[in-house]
Design a protein around this motif. Structure first.
Motif, PDB file in Angstrom:
ATOM      1  N   LYS A 127       0.826  -1.212   0.000  1.00 16.26           N
ATOM      2  CA  LYS A 127       0.000   0.000   0.000  1.00 16.26           C
ATOM      3  C   LYS A 127       0.855   1.255   0.000  1.00 16.26           C
ATOM      4  N   LYS A 128       2.035   1.181   0.616  1.00 19.13           N
ATOM      5  CA  LYS A 128       2.920   2.345   0.710  1.00 19.13           C
ATOM      6  C   LYS A 128       3.527   2.726  -0.634  1.00 19.13           C
ATOM      7  N   MET A 129       3.447   1.843  -1.613  1.00 25.93           N
ATOM      8  CA  MET A 129       4.107   2.088  -2.892  1.00 25.93           C
ATOM      9  C   MET A 129       3.529   3.287  -3.641  1.00 25.93           C
ATOM     10  N   ALA A 130       2.303   3.633  -3.346  1.00 24.74           N
ATOM     11  CA  ALA A 130       1.633   4.698  -4.106  1.00 24.74           C
ATOM     12  C   ALA A 130       2.409   6.012  -4.051  1.00 24.74           C
ATOM     13  N   ARG A 131       3.128   6.262  -2.957  1.00 26.21           N
ATOM     14  CA  ARG A 131       3.836   7.540  -2.817  1.00 26.21           C
ATOM     15  C   ARG A 131       5.336   7.433  -3.090  1.00 26.21           C
ATOM     16  N   LEU A 132       5.759   6.303  -3.663  1.00 21.99           N
ATOM     17  CA  LEU A 132       7.175   6.088  -3.946  1.00 21.99           C
ATOM     18  C   LEU A 132       7.481   6.291  -5.425  1.00 21.99           C
ATOM     19  N   SER A 133       8.757   6.529  -5.727  1.00 21.88           N
ATOM     20  CA  SER A 133       9.184   6.605  -7.122  1.00 21.88           C
ATOM     21  C   SER A 133       9.123   5.208  -7.723  1.00 21.88           C
ATOM     22  N   TRP A 134       9.170   5.148  -9.050  1.00 22.41           N
ATOM     23  CA  TRP A 134       9.030   3.834  -9.696  1.00 22.41           C
ATOM     24  C   TRP A 134      10.163   2.893  -9.313  1.00 22.41           C
ATOM     25  N   ILE A 135      11.385   3.429  -9.171  1.00 26.89           N
ATOM     26  CA  ILE A 135      12.507   2.553  -8.833  1.00 26.89           C
ATOM     27  C   ILE A 135      12.388   2.048  -7.400  1.00 26.89           C
ATOM     28  N   GLU A 136      11.873   2.902  -6.508  1.00 24.13           N
ATOM     29  CA  GLU A 136      11.653   2.472  -5.125  1.00 24.13           C
ATOM     30  C   GLU A 136      10.531   1.445  -5.056  1.00 24.13           C
ATOM     31  N   ARG A 137       9.539   1.586  -5.928  1.00 22.48           N
ATOM     32  CA  ARG A 137       8.450   0.609  -5.959  1.00 22.48           C
ATOM     33  C   ARG A 137       8.961  -0.767  -6.379  1.00 22.48           C
ATOM     34  N   TRP A 138       9.837  -0.800  -7.400  1.00 18.34           N
ATOM     35  CA  TRP A 138      10.358  -2.085  -7.856  1.00 18.34           C
ATOM     36  C   TRP A 138      11.215  -2.723  -6.773  1.00 18.34           C
ATOM     37  N   ARG A 139      11.994  -1.909  -6.072  1.00 17.84           N
ATOM     38  CA  ARG A 139      12.842  -2.459  -5.013  1.00 17.84           C
ATOM     39  C   ARG A 139      11.978  -3.011  -3.870  1.00 17.84           C
ATOM     40  N   LEU A 140      10.936  -2.281  -3.492  1.00 21.19           N
ATOM     41  CA  LEU A 140      10.081  -2.731  -2.401  1.00 21.19           C
ATOM     42  C   LEU A 140       9.283  -3.973  -2.792  1.00 21.19           C
ATOM     43  N   SER A 141       8.838  -4.038  -4.050  1.00 24.29           N
ATOM     44  CA  SER A 141       8.084  -5.217  -4.483  1.00 24.29           C
ATOM     45  C   SER A 141       8.961  -6.466  -4.380  1.00 24.29           C
ATOM     46  N   SER A 142      10.242  -6.331  -4.722  1.00 26.69           N
ATOM     47  CA  SER A 142      11.162  -7.459  -4.596  1.00 26.69           C
ATOM     48  C   SER A 142      11.298  -7.875  -3.137  1.00 26.69           C
ATOM     49  N   GLN A 143      11.442  -6.909  -2.249  1.00 28.98           N
ATOM     50  CA  GLN A 143      11.581  -7.209  -0.822  1.00 28.98           C
ATOM     51  C   GLN A 143      10.348  -7.917  -0.277  1.00 28.98           C
ATOM     52  N   LEU A 144       9.173  -7.486  -0.699  1.00 27.87           N
ATOM     53  CA  LEU A 144       7.931  -8.092  -0.206  1.00 27.87           C
ATOM     54  C   LEU A 144       7.778  -9.528  -0.708  1.00 27.87           C
ATOM     55  N   LEU A 145       8.161  -9.769  -1.961  1.00 29.08           N
ATOM     56  CA  LEU A 145       8.085 -11.136  -2.489  1.00 29.08           C
ATOM     57  C   LEU A 145       9.083 -12.047  -1.771  1.00 29.08           C
ATOM     58  N   HIS A 146      10.258 -11.522  -1.467  1.00 27.55           N
ATOM     59  CA  HIS A 146      11.230 -12.310  -0.711  1.00 27.55           C
ATOM     60  C   HIS A 146      10.723 -12.581   0.704  1.00 27.55           C
ATOM     61  N   THR A 147       9.989 -11.636   1.269  1.00 27.93           N
ATOM     62  CA  THR A 147       9.408 -11.842   2.603  1.00 27.93           C
ATOM     63  C   THR A 147       8.450 -13.030   2.586  1.00 27.93           C
ATOM     64  N   ILE A 148       7.637 -13.118   1.542  1.00 29.36           N
ATOM     65  CA  ILE A 148       6.703 -14.250   1.414  1.00 29.36           C
ATOM     66  C   ILE A 148       7.476 -15.557   1.267  1.00 29.36           C
ATOM     67  N   LEU A 149       8.508 -15.551   0.419  1.00 29.67           N
ATOM     68  CA  LEU A 149       9.286 -16.772   0.178  1.00 29.67           C
ATOM     69  C   LEU A 149       9.969 -17.272   1.441  1.00 29.67           C
ATOM     70  N   LYS A 150      10.388 -16.365   2.303  1.00 35.13           N
ATOM     71  CA  LYS A 150      11.086 -16.756   3.532  1.00 35.13           C
ATOM     72  C   LYS A 150      10.196 -17.564   4.476  1.00 35.13           C
ATOM     73  N   LYS A 151       8.885 -17.438   4.345  1.00 33.83           N
ATOM     74  CA  LYS A 151       7.984 -18.091   5.287  1.00 33.83           C
ATOM     75  C   LYS A 151       8.039 -19.605   5.206  1.00 33.83           C
TER      76      LYS A 151
END
Length: 489
Positions: A127-151
């Protein structure tokens, strides 16, 4: 590996990518924590390597910021960077196809292991991505997917995704809009919409949206690369680079590699029960190692019950005592191999049915004939023939590399196939190949893939039970994909 070699392994890995242009002048390296995850090294090793790269003039470091590449000059090497990027053109397309095919079911499997609060936290991050730059959005999306994989608590899951992301990395070129920026501006749906079905546990819809996400990004990347190729016609056509994933990185010990190789040779019948192995000096020359390493390997083989060693004589294969002392399986080096084996099995159970369905559509008549003839083989040979044929029929080098690496890790547990009663179970599993062949002949590719995957699921369940009884109760936490054979496990 010793600490010094782990340092060199990480240092050389980063340096080779800087020199190849994958990390270009001005770009940021992964953080120390991300390097630990990608390369399976400790945080101290990662920090020591970053310090060494800085001292050697390859990167610039600042407190609380990612290291920046300063190798080369800002504009020199643009042609080299373009050549390196175009050399990965085919590979990038294959990587995004692999993400669509494999990461989608892997993310869904891991989301099933998440609690509701954990998935809501991922959604809050998206949800926080809406106020981020596109490059920050791509970096955060990667982090969130890795968070799911770690489970799922399986390091191979994140390692595979990190390797795919590395080859999917697109450099900036002046005068061109980056494809990730275009995708962020033009895509009909944002990242939060893509993962929203995971939060609601609507996995069928999650499958559709995640596949669409990777497919959409691939189309933007391919368009970008096509434009670069057209504008860079004067650049010497490069040799196409191939995807590389070293699934065993950070886990390899020379003596253990020799143990696995000899065990595999025994399984293939090269060294039969009662035969004598070559002398230690011959083994040392063959593997290019010291006598000390060979002695370590023979000691481990003896501990596993594959050989007996008598004074003044060569090691003799003796399969009657394999697994006789179940307590040996709780020793550190045994536990390490078993964990790697179980993690590889789990990854295979999640990914294999999707690969097998894809391969079944591509089997030639010659391959189908080979499969039918393989049914006359015994036990493991039948299973190995079917699995290898699936891998050969996959449509890209990237997919074949991924499954080759996973299959290589399965050799780490090949010695477990010699436990008492294993031969009867293997014969029963081989019969699944016959049922799978019947499904393939009927054109039922889904059932063909499912029946073959039952083999991996059954082995994972059995090996979990065995490892728990051998002093590794923590393996019970490993989740197994649902199937008819798995029942309510």
């Amino acid at each position: 590996m010793e600490k010094s070699s782990m340092f060199q392994y990480l240092y050389n890995g980063i340096l080779s990518q800087i020199r190849a242009g994958r990390y270009i002048y001005g770009s940021s390296l992964p953080s120390a924590a991300e390097l630990c995850r990608i390369y399976n090294v400790g945080i101290r090793t990662a920090r020591d390597v970053l310090k060494a790269l800085r001292d050697d003039g390859y990167i610039r470091t600042e407190e609380r910021r990612r290291a920046t590449v300063i190798h080369g000059t800002e504009d020199a090497g643009n042609e080299a960077n373009l050549r390196e990027t175009l050399a990965r053109r085919n590979c990038m397309s294959e990587v995004y196809n692999a993400m669509e095919l494999l990461m989608t079911p892997l993310l869904i499997f891991c989301a099933q292991q998440c609690g509701d609060d954990e998935l809501l936290a991922v959604d809050a991050g998206a949800k926080k991505m809406a106020r981020l730059s596109w490059i920050e959005r791509w970096r955060l999306s990667s982090q969130l997917l890795h968070t799911i994989l770690k489970k799922a608590d399986n390091p191979l899951f994140n390692d595979l995704y990190s390797s795919l992301e590395l080859y999917a990395k697109i450099p900036f070129f002046e005068g061109y809009r980056h494809p990730f920026e275009i995708a962020a501006d033009e895509a009909e749906h944002n990242f939060r919409w893509r993962i929203e079905p995971l939060v609601r546990r609507n996995y069928h819809e999650a499958d559709r949206r995640l596949r669409s996400m990777y497919s959409s990004v691939r189309s933007y990347v391919e368009g970008y690369l096509q434009l670069l190729a057209e504008d860079g016609r004067a650049v010497c056509p490069p040799e196409q680079e191939k995807f590389h994933w070293d699934a065993a990185k950070g886990k390899v010990y020379l003596y253990a590699e020799i143990v696995r190789d000899i065990t595999h040779e025994i399984s293939l019948g090269r060294w039969r029960d009662g035969c004598f192995l070559p002398a230690s000096k011959e083994l040392a020359a063959h593997y290019g190692v010291s006598l000390y390493v060979v002695r370590q390997a023979l000691k481990m083989l003896e501990g596993r019950g594959f050989i007996v060693i008598r004074n003044g004589r060569r090691a003799q294969v003796s399969l009657a005592s394999v697994g006789a002392d179940i307590r040996r399986f709780s020793e550190p080096e045994q536990k390490r191999d078993i964990w790697v084996y179980l993690h590889a099995l789990q990854l295979m159970t999640v990914l294999f049915p999707h690969a097998a369905r894809l391969a079944a559509d591509r089997f030639t008549e010659e391959q189908r004939l080979y499969l039918r003839e393989s049914l006359d083989k015994n036990g493991v040979a039948v299973i190995r023939s079917f699995v290898e044929c699936v891998f050969e029929a996959l449509p890209s080098e990237t997919l074949r590399t991924i499954f080759k690496e996973i299959n290589g890790l399965l050799l780490w547990g090949e010695h477990l196939m010699y436990q008492p009663g294993a031969s009867d179970r293997i014969a029963a599993l081989a019969r699944l190949c016959r049922q799978a062949m019947s499904a393939l002949d009927r054109g039922d590719n889904v059932n063909f893939a499912g029946l073959l995957n039952e083999i991996f699921i059954h082995v994972l369940l059995r090996m979990k039970k065995f490892a728990a009884s051998a002093g590794m109760p923590e393996v019970r936490k490993i989740k197994v994909p649902a199937s008819r054979a798995a029942g309510s496990e």
